[in-house]
Design an enzyme around this catalytic site. Structure first.
Site, short mmCIF file in Angstrom:
data_model
loop_
_atom_site.label_atom_id
_atom_site.label_comp_id
_atom_site.label_asym_id
_atom_site.label_seq_id
_atom_site.Cartn_x
_atom_site.Cartn_y
_atom_site.Cartn_z
CG HIS A 280 -3.45 -0.03 -6.66
ND1 HIS A 280 -3.59 0.54 -5.43
CD2 HIS A 280 -3.56 -1.37 -6.45
CE1 HIS A 280 -3.78 -0.40 -4.51
NE2 HIS A 280 -3.76 -1.58 -5.13
NE ARG B 6 -4.19 -1.61 0.26
CZ ARG B 6 -4.36 -2.57 -0.66
NH1 ARG B 6 -3.51 -2.71 -1.64
NH2 ARG B 6 -5.40 -3.38 -0.59
P1 NDP Z 1 -1.55 -12.15 3.95
O1 NDP Z 1 -2.35 -11.71 5.10
O2 NDP Z 1 -1.77 -13.52 3.40
O3 NDP Z 1 0.01 -12.06 4.32
C1 NDP Z 1 0.54 -10.98 5.03
C2 NDP Z 1 1.99 -11.30 5.39
O4 NDP Z 1 2.55 -10.16 6.03
C3 NDP Z 1 2.11 -12.47 6.38
O5 NDP Z 1 3.25 -13.24 6.07
C4 NDP Z 1 2.30 -11.76 7.70
O6 NDP Z 1 3.02 -12.50 8.68
C5 NDP Z 1 3.12 -10.56 7.28
N1 NDP Z 1 3.02 -9.47 8.25
C6 NDP Z 1 1.92 -8.83 8.70
N2 NDP Z 1 2.24 -7.93 9.64
C7 NDP Z 1 3.58 -8.02 9.80
C8 NDP Z 1 4.51 -7.36 10.65
N3 NDP Z 1 4.13 -6.42 11.52
N4 NDP Z 1 5.82 -7.71 10.56
C9 NDP Z 1 6.23 -8.67 9.69
N5 NDP Z 1 5.39 -9.34 8.86
C10 NDP Z 1 4.08 -9.01 8.93
O7 NDP Z 1 -1.73 -11.05 2.81
P2 NDP Z 1 -1.68 -11.24 1.22
O8 NDP Z 1 -0.38 -11.89 0.86
O9 NDP Z 1 -2.93 -11.84 0.72
O10 NDP Z 1 -1.69 -9.70 0.74
C11 NDP Z 1 -0.70 -8.79 1.16
C12 NDP Z 1 -1.04 -7.37 0.75
O11 NDP Z 1 -0.84 -7.19 -0.65
C13 NDP Z 1 -2.50 -6.96 0.94
O12 NDP Z 1 -2.80 -6.65 2.28
C14 NDP Z 1 -2.62 -5.75 0.03
O13 NDP Z 1 -2.31 -4.58 0.73
C15 NDP Z 1 -1.52 -6.01 -1.03
N6 NDP Z 1 -2.14 -6.21 -2.36
C16 NDP Z 1 -1.79 -5.36 -3.38
C17 NDP Z 1 -2.34 -5.53 -4.64
C18 NDP Z 1 -1.92 -4.66 -5.78
O14 NDP Z 1 -2.51 -4.77 -6.87
N7 NDP Z 1 -0.92 -3.81 -5.63
C19 NDP Z 1 -3.32 -6.58 -4.93
C20 NDP Z 1 -3.56 -7.45 -3.80
C21 NDP Z 1 -3.00 -7.25 -2.57
P3 NDP Z 1 2.46 -13.91 9.25
O15 NDP Z 1 2.66 -14.90 8.11
O16 NDP Z 1 3.33 -14.19 10.40
O17 NDP Z 1 1.02 -13.68 9.58
#
Ligand code: NDP
Length: 321
Positions: A284, A236
């Site tokens: 985006h 984001r």
């Molecule tokens: P998930 O919820 O599956 O994965 C999130 C990952 O981030 C997990 O590995 C999580 O750790 C890690 N994480 C969260 N908080 C922290 C932290 N504080 N410190 C370290 N690691 C952290 O999300 P997705 O993979 O499905 O999507 C990720 C993001 O991609 C979405 O939230 C969205 O913002 C973005 N996105 C962008 C798009 C675009 O077109 N540009 C399209 C789709 C999504 P853990 O495994 O330990 O929970």
């Protein structure tokens, strides 16, 4: 096709998008489904008939006015647009879309962004425009290190795609990972962040936007990367401190950036990112969720909630993702 006891009423709610493109997918899943579309109370009424809301930037306060609401479904992977609503109903399950189509699109985008920088494609484009046969230095993917911050549904898919090519791939997440696919090294938590960052020739941000991750891509993060590293932000816009990126590029600490998400979208025409030759801006578009998957997951989740079961891909409100 999803089987349900009564014809549900689904609201498609967005302030920024016309969600009419989802109607055919819902109709295909459940012929005769009742759909409401809009971003105002007037457009959505009668409000006490709405069972579920599929949202992308719903107006703040609107969901709290739906008395029968049993499910809030983000139409994408991220839910930060929902948590920005201070009046978000707290007792209604909140789900996001997890979709193989979306993961495939993200894998393609991130692989392109890594390769275009690693193989210096901008140099070739400049040479080609000038009609010059010029080689750029060649490094094997086996010696190029890509780090993915956020090793979730999308981050892991990208990690596997890049590892399959032969890149040295590492990931960073909140919790420790076990049973990792071959070729991926994992780091977790604040304690391992510096070690993770120190081995990223390209850093990919695929974190969710939460209070903890906002501003993650800042001067301190950039200082820990190898000098001249490439940044890809497909998370984001608010993950990035824009002034810190410009300063890191100016000093040479960062060599390039590929940016798909911005704090302000559309990116204003006078924004300095447009004019910096080291920055590639895309609007985006890294990936999209499939309408058929959005419709199916929404209807399945609603059926589960109505049966008293836990829906799939429910967001943990404490963690914020
Ligand atoms: P998930 O919820 O599956 O994965 C999130 C990952 O981030 C997990 O590995 C999580 O750790 C890690 N994480 C969260 N908080 C922290 C932290 N504080 N410190 C370290 N690691 C952290 O999300 P997705 O993979 O499905 O999507 C990720 C993001 O991609 C979405 O939230 C969205 O913002 C973005 N996105 C962008 C798009 C675009 O077109 N540009 C399209 C789709 C999504 P853990 O495994 O330990 O929970």
């Amino acid at each position: 096709m999803t089987t349900m006891t009564a014809t549900p009423c689904i609201a498609l709610v967005s302030e920024v998008l016309d969600l009419g493109y989802l109607a055919a997918a819902f109709e295909a899943q459940q012929p005769g489904i009742r759909l409401r579309m809009g971003s105002t109370i007037e457009a959505l009424g009668p409000l006490d008939e709405i069972d579920a809301a599929v949202c992308w930037f719903a107006p703040h306060g609107l969901l709290a006015q739906l008395p029968r609401l049993k499910l809030i479904q983000s139409l994408a992977a991220g839910v930060d647009h929902l948590f920005a609503d201070r009046d978000l109903p707290c007792a209604v399950p909140l789900c996001r879309v997890v979709d193989a189509t979306m993961a495939a699109g993200m894998k393609a985008y991130v692989t392109w962004a890594v390769v275009q920088q690693h193989r210096r494609m901008q140099g070739y484009l400049a040479s080609a425009a000038a009609g010059r046969w010029e080689e750029q230095p060649i490094t094997s993917p086996l010696r190029y290190r890509v780090g993915i911050a956020g090793l979730g549904a999308l981050g892991m898919a990208c990690a596997q795609a890049l590892a399959a090519i032969g890149y040295q791939v590492r990931g960073w997440s909140r919790s420790a990972k076990t049973d990792l696919p071959n070729g991926i090294v994992a780091f977790h938590g604040d304690g391992q962040l510096a070690a993770f960052l120190s081995g990223c020739d390209t850093l990919v941000c695929l974190l969710p936007l939460t209070l903890q991750t906002q501003g993650f891509l800042n001067a301190d993060c950039f200082a820990r990367l190898p000098r001249g590293a490439h940044l890809i932000n497909v998370g984001r816009g608010d993950h990035l401190v824009e002034a810190d990126l410009l300063a890191a590029l100016a000093s040479g600490q960062l060599g390039a950036a590929t940016l798909d998400a911005f704090s302000r979208e559309p990116l204003p025409a006078d924004h300095p990112f447009w004019r910096d030759p080291r920055i590639v801006v895309t609007p985006h578009v890294a990936t999209r969720s499939d309408p058929a998957v959005i419709a199916r997951q929404t209807l399945d989740n609603l059926a589960m909630v109505q049966r008293g079961d836990r829906p799939v891909h429910q967001v943990d409100r404490e963690r914020g993702y």
